[in-house]
Scaffold this motif. Sequence first.
Motif, short mmCIF file in Angstrom:
data_model
loop_
_atom_site.label_atom_id
_atom_site.label_comp_id
_atom_site.label_asym_id
_atom_site.label_seq_id
_atom_site.Cartn_x
_atom_site.Cartn_y
_atom_site.Cartn_z
N UNK A 15 43.00 44.73 28.89
CA UNK A 15 43.84 43.79 29.63
C UNK A 15 45.29 44.23 29.75
N UNK A 16 45.69 45.23 29.01
CA UNK A 16 47.09 45.65 29.01
C UNK A 16 47.19 47.11 29.44
N UNK A 28 46.60 49.34 40.01
CA UNK A 28 47.58 48.37 39.55
C UNK A 28 47.63 48.26 38.04
N UNK A 29 48.79 47.83 37.60
CA UNK A 29 49.02 47.60 36.18
C UNK A 29 48.37 46.28 35.79
N UNK A 30 47.74 46.28 34.63
CA UNK A 30 47.15 45.06 34.08
C UNK A 30 48.06 44.53 32.99
N UNK A 31 48.09 43.21 32.87
CA UNK A 31 48.92 42.59 31.84
C UNK A 31 48.28 41.33 31.31
N UNK A 32 48.57 41.03 30.09
CA UNK A 32 48.05 39.83 29.45
C UNK A 32 48.94 38.65 29.83
N UNK A 33 48.33 37.52 30.28
CA UNK A 33 49.13 36.35 30.63
C UNK A 33 49.92 35.83 29.43
N UNK A 34 51.06 35.24 29.70
CA UNK A 34 51.90 34.65 28.66
C UNK A 34 51.08 33.65 27.84
N UNK A 35 50.23 32.87 28.52
CA UNK A 35 49.44 31.84 27.85
C UNK A 35 48.46 32.42 26.83
N UNK A 42 52.08 42.21 35.11
CA UNK A 42 50.86 42.88 35.56
C UNK A 42 49.81 41.86 35.94
N UNK A 43 48.85 42.33 36.68
CA UNK A 43 47.73 41.51 37.12
C UNK A 43 46.73 41.38 35.98
N UNK A 47 42.87 36.91 37.70
CA UNK A 47 43.46 36.94 39.04
C UNK A 47 42.61 37.80 39.98
N UNK A 48 42.14 38.92 39.48
CA UNK A 48 41.30 39.80 40.31
C UNK A 48 39.99 39.10 40.68
#
Length: 137
Positions: A15-16, A28-35, A42-43, A47-48
């Motif tokens: 995820x990161x 694209x860059x992947x990122x972990x949601x703040x939640x 990042x996506x 979302x995808x």
Amino acid sequence: MDAIYTAAATATHGRDGRAVSSDGTLDLALGIPVEMGGNGQGTNPEQLFAAGYAACFGSALGVVGRAAKIDVSDAAVTAEVGIGKQGEGFALAVTLRVELPDGLDEETGRKLVEQAHQVCPYSNATRGNIPVDLVIE
């Protein structure tokens, strides 16, 4: 099933990390949601999934609309994909919000949306696996 088309993408570092399609059009860059404890940059996979499901469902709605000779080309589909804990793991839930064209009566619109839900490959893949709510707006 004989595949008409096969998409392939590779993700590194979970995820990161990064996701890249085999043809390079998606990169694209992947990122972990703040939640979920990340920085939100990042996506993320939800979302995808939401983007893919919304696009696919919109296409399925077009297919059933054309078969019924009803123009739904102005319809918009928003997919909301939730993730949460389930036992020791995680699970998904989806809400599909379908905004139908002005002038389309509610009964006909609901019938088309329900038919699209039977045609859409994402709906067929998720049926019986995760809850999917259909909301007509």
